[in-house]
Design a protein around this motif. Structure first.
Motif, PDB file in Angstrom:
ATOM      1  N   LEU A  94      -6.896   4.061  -1.735  1.00  0.00           N
ATOM      2  CA  LEU A  94      -5.899   5.091  -1.963  1.00  0.00           C
ATOM      3  C   LEU A  94      -6.646   6.383  -2.268  1.00  0.00           C
ATOM      4  CD1 LEU A  94      -3.451   3.066  -4.218  1.00  0.00           C
ATOM      5  CD2 LEU A  94      -2.899   3.966  -1.952  1.00  0.00           C
TER       6      LEU A  94
ATOM      7  N   ALA B 189       0.858   4.161  -2.711  1.00  0.00           N
ATOM      8  CA  ALA B 189       0.590   5.541  -2.307  1.00  0.00           C
ATOM      9  C   ALA B 189       1.696   6.473  -2.785  1.00  0.00           C
ATOM     10  CB  ALA B 189       0.440   5.622  -0.791  1.00  0.00           C
TER      11      ALA B 189
ATOM     12  N   TRP C 187       0.835  -1.203   0.000  1.00  0.00           N
ATOM     13  CA  TRP C 187       0.000   0.000   0.000  1.00  0.00           C
ATOM     14  C   TRP C 187       0.868   1.250   0.000  1.00  0.00           C
ATOM     15  CZ3 TRP C 187      -0.715   4.436   2.682  1.00  0.00           C
ATOM     16  CH2 TRP C 187      -1.905   5.134   2.452  1.00  0.00           C
TER      17      TRP C 187
END
Length: 376
Positions: free
Chosen positions: A65, A30, A26
């Protein structure tokens, strides 16, 4: 004897490893999203456009996100004719496992500056009250291009230009959908030879292009309040406007006139379905079809069902718009033309609406002369 770890310990260890791996993934996504946004803005700046923002934040962990911009602005062609936008809060959200759908939201005050025919600049303002917002979604195909989307907004105030009266809107819904990529069929689709005959590689190519909707737009406006001067002789609030517009057949690429001629010659039409208008006691619904004539001007027909015309006539008399004598005559004539529905209710007047040679008719009565469309 070596003691085997308890299954619960193994489960917790695996869960910790998976959580750590997902967290790292993640964070990688990001960081990539932030870098992509900054690169995109830098590319637009390099092309001579002005793009700026206050804060750029990436959040949404663990299941999304979310890219959030505050005090963003964008100017197209700042040295000449163009337009500019300056907004409050804007956020774009995507799910790591579903990159084909982007969700977005807007809030606060948004200002659009544009040039007018007199060469001056004017600013339109879109304001959302504290309880209102705008949210939507954009669907992307395999190439990353949008093919579907919708927008829902509530509590809107629109000022078209400085000093102009404000228009308010309780709710707005807009839905746009192109032909899904899975249904798109190019003219040069692969063919195969089967038993000495040529067979098209896609069954959908058997359907004529003008019989399928290349583009579909649906809209709903509720609680549209106009300035009294613009609404006269009716009341200022329009309770409902809704409908669906289907563009049948895909316009080819190229100059506007050549593309319009090709689209017309291939049988292209614009279908209006489910239209409804409720305004100051008047209830209108209908469906229709438009095409282009030999001069590339709109031609077509629409059948309207009108209810509440008696109430409207009485309202116009009370407001002094029409005199009682002509109003009584109009009420009698329309009453004879209208029919009461089998299920009861107010009489319904069927009114054919046609467009021919840039003239708008209701039945045999000409209502207005329409401006010509310039394709150059």
């Amino acid at each position: 004897m070596v003691q085997r770890p308890h299954p619960l310990v193994i489960f917790i260890a695996c869960l910790v490893l998976l959580t750590g791996a997902y967290s790292g993934w993640w964070m990688f996504l990001a960081s990539g999203l932030r870098d992509s946004a900054q690169t995109w803005i830098a590319e637009w700046r390099a092309q001579g456009h002005e793009a700026a923002y206050g804060d750029l934040e990436v959040g949404g962990f663990p299941f999304a996100l979310r890219l959030r911009l505050n005090d963003a602005s964008y100017t197209l062609n700042p040295d000449g004719e163009g337009w500019a936008w300056r907004g409050g809060d804007m956020a774009v959200t995507l799910r790591p496992w579903d990159p084909g759908h982007l969700e977005f939201s807007l809030g606060g005050v948004h200002r659009f500056t544009y040039t007018s025919g007199d060469g001056g600049w004017h600013t339109a303002t879109l304001r959302m009250d504290e309880a209102g917002d705008a949210e939507g979604m954009v669907g992307l195909d395999g190439a990353g291009l949008p093919w579907a989307g919708f927008l829902d907004a509530e509590g809107l105030e629109v000022t078209p230009r400085e000093g102009a009266p404000t228009v308010t809107l309780r709710r707005f819904h807009f839905d746009l959908r192109k032909r899904p990529p899975s249904e798109a069929v190019e003219e040069d689709d692969e063919t195969t030879e089967e038993g000495g005959e040529t067979v098209m590689g896609a069954i959908s190519s058997m359907i004529p292009a003008h019989e399928t909707a290349f583009l579909r737009v649906a809209f709903i406006l509720e609680g549209l309040r106009l300035p009294e001067e613009a609404a006269r002789p009716f009341g200022p609030e329009i309770e409902l406007v809704q409908g669906r517009i289907d563009l049948m057949g895909a316009p080819p690429r190229g100059p506007a006139r050549e593309a319009a001629e090709a689209w017309r010659d291939s049988g292209g039409t614009v279908e209006l379905a489910g239209f409804a208008l409720r305004w100051d006691g008047l209830d209108i619904s209908g469906d229709g079809t438009l095409a282009l004539d030999g001069e590339l001007q709109p031609t077509g027909a629409m059948t309207l069902s009108v209810q509440g015309f008696v109430t409207v006539i009485d309202t116009l008399v009370a407001r002094g718009v029409i005199r009682p004598g002509p109003a009584a005559t109009t009420r009698t004539i329309l009453g004879l033309m209208a029919k009461t529905p089998e299920e009861g209710g107010a009489p319904v007047l069927k009114a054919p609406l046609t467009v021919q040679k840039r003239r708008l008719f209701v039945g045999p009565v000409r209502l207005a002369e329409l401006p010509a469309i310039a394709w150059e």
